[in-house]
Scaffold this motif. Structure first.
Motif, PDB file in Angstrom:
ATOM      1  N   ALA A 168       0.825  -1.204   0.000  1.00  0.00           N
ATOM      2  CA  ALA A 168       0.000   0.000   0.000  1.00  0.00           C
ATOM      3  C   ALA A 168       0.864   1.260   0.000  1.00  0.00           C
ATOM      4  CB  ALA A 168      -0.918  -0.008   1.219  1.00  0.00           C
ATOM      5  N   GLU A 169       1.999   1.191   0.684  1.00  0.00           N
ATOM      6  CA  GLU A 169       2.860   2.371   0.792  1.00  0.00           C
ATOM      7  C   GLU A 169       3.706   2.588  -0.457  1.00  0.00           C
ATOM      8  OE1 GLU A 169       6.675   3.921   3.443  1.00  0.00           O
ATOM      9  OE2 GLU A 169       5.402   2.305   4.213  1.00  0.00           O
ATOM     10  N   ARG A 170       4.263   1.493  -1.011  1.00  0.00           N
ATOM     11  CA  ARG A 170       5.218   1.623  -2.111  1.00  0.00           C
ATOM     12  C   ARG A 170       4.630   1.295  -3.473  1.00  0.00           C
ATOM     13  NH1 ARG A 170      10.586   1.560  -0.540  1.00  0.00           N
ATOM     14  NH2 ARG A 170      10.891   1.916  -2.776  1.00  0.00           N
ATOM     15  N   GLY A 171       3.488   0.638  -3.515  1.00  0.00           N
ATOM     16  CA  GLY A 171       2.886   0.268  -4.776  1.00  0.00           C
ATOM     17  C   GLY A 171       3.464  -1.017  -5.339  1.00  0.00           C
ATOM     18  N   SER A 172       2.718  -1.631  -6.234  1.00  0.00           N
ATOM     19  CA  SER A 172       3.142  -2.896  -6.821  1.00  0.00           C
ATOM     20  C   SER A 172       4.149  -2.646  -7.943  1.00  0.00           C
ATOM     21  CB  SER A 172       1.928  -3.644  -7.374  1.00  0.00           C
ATOM     22  OG  SER A 172       2.319  -4.879  -7.923  1.00  0.00           O
ATOM     23  N   PRO A 173       5.217  -3.441  -8.046  1.00  0.00           N
ATOM     24  CA  PRO A 173       6.172  -3.273  -9.148  1.00  0.00           C
ATOM     25  C   PRO A 173       5.481  -3.459 -10.494  1.00  0.00           C
ATOM     26  CG  PRO A 173       7.033  -4.758  -7.460  1.00  0.00           C
ATOM     27  CD  PRO A 173       5.601  -4.543  -7.134  1.00  0.00           C
ATOM     28  N   ASP A 174       5.883  -2.651 -11.486  1.00  0.00           N
ATOM     29  CA  ASP A 174       5.287  -2.739 -12.808  1.00  0.00           C
ATOM     30  C   ASP A 174       5.829  -3.915 -13.604  1.00  0.00           C
ATOM     31  OD1 ASP A 174       3.810  -0.418 -12.333  1.00  0.00           O
ATOM     32  OD2 ASP A 174       5.465   0.858 -12.998  1.00  0.00           O
ATOM     33  N   CYS A 175       7.070  -4.311 -13.331  1.00  0.00           N
ATOM     34  CA  CYS A 175       7.727  -5.367 -14.083  1.00  0.00           C
ATOM     35  C   CYS A 175       8.902  -5.881 -13.250  1.00  0.00           C
ATOM     36  CB  CYS A 175       8.204  -4.865 -15.441  1.00  0.00           C
ATOM     37  SG  CYS A 175       9.363  -3.466 -15.306  1.00  0.00           S
ATOM     38  N   VAL A 176       9.613  -6.878 -13.780  1.00  0.00           N
ATOM     39  CA  VAL A 176      10.751  -7.438 -13.043  1.00  0.00           C
ATOM     40  C   VAL A 176      11.832  -6.377 -12.835  1.00  0.00           C
ATOM     41  CG1 VAL A 176      12.610  -9.130 -13.132  1.00  0.00           C
ATOM     42  CG2 VAL A 176      10.309  -9.788 -13.815  1.00  0.00           C
ATOM     43  N   ALA A 177      12.105  -5.560 -13.849  1.00  0.00           N
ATOM     44  CA  ALA A 177      13.115  -4.513 -13.711  1.00  0.00           C
ATOM     45  C   ALA A 177      12.734  -3.526 -12.616  1.00  0.00           C
ATOM     46  CB  ALA A 177      13.310  -3.794 -15.044  1.00  0.00           C
ATOM     47  N   ASP A 178      11.459  -3.206 -12.521  1.00  0.00           N
ATOM     48  CA  ASP A 178      10.987  -2.301 -11.466  1.00  0.00           C
ATOM     49  C   ASP A 178      11.099  -2.972 -10.100  1.00  0.00           C
ATOM     50  OD1 ASP A 178       9.843   0.020 -10.373  1.00  0.00           O
ATOM     51  OD2 ASP A 178       7.844  -0.888 -10.426  1.00  0.00           O
ATOM     52  N   LEU A 179      10.850  -4.275 -10.062  1.00  0.00           N
ATOM     53  CA  LEU A 179      10.955  -5.037  -8.811  1.00  0.00           C
ATOM     54  C   LEU A 179      12.357  -4.923  -8.223  1.00  0.00           C
ATOM     55  CD1 LEU A 179       9.780  -7.206  -6.825  1.00  0.00           C
ATOM     56  CD2 LEU A 179      10.582  -8.922  -8.437  1.00  0.00           C
ATOM     57  N   ALA A 180      13.380  -4.969  -9.063  1.00  0.00           N
ATOM     58  CA  ALA A 180      14.765  -4.917  -8.591  1.00  0.00           C
ATOM     59  C   ALA A 180      15.097  -3.590  -7.928  1.00  0.00           C
ATOM     60  CB  ALA A 180      15.719  -5.172  -9.752  1.00  0.00           C
ATOM     61  N   ARG A 181      14.274  -2.553  -8.166  1.00  0.00           N
ATOM     62  CA  ARG A 181      14.528  -1.247  -7.559  1.00  0.00           C
ATOM     63  C   ARG A 181      13.816  -1.073  -6.222  1.00  0.00           C
ATOM     64  NH1 ARG A 181      14.482   0.196 -13.192  1.00  0.00           N
ATOM     65  NH2 ARG A 181      12.234   0.530 -13.211  1.00  0.00           N
ATOM     66  N   HIS A 182      12.945  -2.022  -5.869  1.00  0.00           N
ATOM     67  CA  HIS A 182      12.276  -1.966  -4.568  1.00  0.00           C
ATOM     68  C   HIS A 182      13.235  -2.404  -3.457  1.00  0.00           C
ATOM     69  CE1 HIS A 182       7.850  -1.211  -4.966  1.00  0.00           C
ATOM     70  NE2 HIS A 182       8.172  -1.299  -6.245  1.00  0.00           N
ATOM     71  N   ASN A 183      12.793  -2.232  -2.199  1.00  0.00           N
ATOM     72  CA  ASN A 183      13.571  -2.720  -1.065  1.00  0.00           C
ATOM     73  C   ASN A 183      13.507  -4.248  -1.055  1.00  0.00           C
ATOM     74  OD1 ASN A 183      13.951  -0.073  -0.391  1.00  0.00           O
ATOM     75  ND2 ASN A 183      12.491  -0.062   1.307  1.00  0.00           N
ATOM     76  N   LEU A 184      14.625  -4.898  -1.329  1.00  0.00           N
ATOM     77  CA  LEU A 184      14.652  -6.364  -1.402  1.00  0.00           C
ATOM     78  C   LEU A 184      15.291  -6.941  -0.140  1.00  0.00           C
ATOM     79  CD1 LEU A 184      15.732  -6.939  -5.122  1.00  0.00           C
ATOM     80  CD2 LEU A 184      13.417  -6.699  -4.165  1.00  0.00           C
TER      81      LEU A 184
END
Length: 318
Positions: A168-184
């Motif tokens: 809810a705070e950060r939003g869902s990643p748009d794609c795998v490349a976007d996922l890699a930019r989230h806090n992992l």
């Protein structure tokens, strides 16, 4: 016979000094016993080098026979001493498997086998069934281990998960490349078949992309608890997180799922299993088949060995 036992230890350790430590005697006593055996046989068993020893051809032959013979004796001793403990069962499993899969189902085992005296040893360090006082080990890997017989339990799927609050705070990643930019959130394992973020991203063509690893954990359980607390996105093993997804404590954040080649196995000692081991095997296989994880919809699967090129090896399943 004493000289043969001392010789076997020296041959296996490739050192009179280490054999002496193992047997609790002096190095001189080891040397005397070996010399007496050589004198009795009429040929040398070792070549004495400057700072080491080396088995002769006759020594190698006798060493192999002694190791096999003593192994048979040890197996027989274990067999006859365990007859009175047929109802006892010691299981070793990783912290994650024990916490998220095995322990929630223990009550079912208790109902099915009320006479079994159960002991669960939870540890991520390696176990050797030939040496440790363990009856059954549950392992993740390729099924090839020298210390026991491996029986496949189930494979698993791997996908990113996070808490609803983080989403809810950060939003869902748009794609795998976007996922890699989230806090992992990363977790590590001594098992070489274990899959981390680098392998997961590579399967979907993003192995070389920079990753925003904000938290690393030694134990997978810690990584999942961090995800539950909203610290970021972790990789969820379907069998481990199914209940958490069902209760909406964790949510899936991408359609991409990796299906590794490795699987979970039940590993038992070589030889005839005791009654409690047989009962446990019957129970755990029935439990695995009776409680599969919920099906995942809108899913894009990739195999672990997919090419690293964009989209390579990816297959739409459902």
């Amino acid at each position: 016979m004493t000289a043969l036992v001392v010789f076997e230890a020296a041959a296996r350790q490739q050192s009179f000094t280490r054999a002496a430590v193992e047997l609790g005697i002096t190095q001189a006593a080891v040397s005397r016993q070996v010399q007496a055996l050589e004198s009795s046989l009429g040929f040398p068993l070792f070549r004495r080098l400057h700072r080491s020893i080396e088995l002769t051809e006759q020594g190698r032959a006798l060493s192999g026979a002694m190791s096999e013979a003593l192994g048979i004796v040890a197996d027989t001793v274990r067999s006859i001493t365990s007859m009175g403990d047929a109802a006892e069962l010691t299981i070793s499993a990783t912290v994650a498997f024990s916490h998220f899969w095995l322990l929630p189902k223990v009550s079912s085992l208790r109902r099915a086998e009320p006479d079994i005296k159960l002991k669960i040893v939870t540890q991520d360090s390696s176990v050797d069934l030939r040496r440790d006082d363990i009856d059954v080990v549950i392992r993740y890997g390729d099924g090839n281990w020298p210390d026991g017989k491996a029986i496949m339990l189930f494979g698993d799927d791997l996908f990113p998960v996070c808490s609803p609050d983080y989403l809810a705070e950060r939003g869902s990643p748009d794609c795998v490349a976007d996922l890699a930019r989230h806090n992992l959130i990363a977790s590590h394992s001594m098992e070489p078949s274990w899959i981390g973020w680098e392998q997961w991203l590579k399967a979907f063509g993003h192995g070389g992309d920079p990753m925003n690893i904000t938290l690393s954990c030694n134990f997978y359980t810690d990584a999942l608890y961090a995800a539950l607390r909203g610290e970021g996105i972790a990789l969820g093993w379907h069998r481990m997180v199914d209940d958490l997804l069902e209760r909406r404590q964790l949510v899936r954040v991408s359609v991409e799922i990796l299906r590794p080649r490795a699987a979970y196995y039940v590993v038992i000692k070589h030889g005839t299993p005791k009654a409690s081991v047989t009962a446990f095997l019957n129970w755990i296989r029935a439990e695995a088949n009776a409680t599969p994880p919920k099906p995942l919809e809108n899913t894009l699967y990739a195999n672990e060995n997919a090419p690293s090129g964009e989209g390579g090896g990816v297959e739409t399943i459902g």
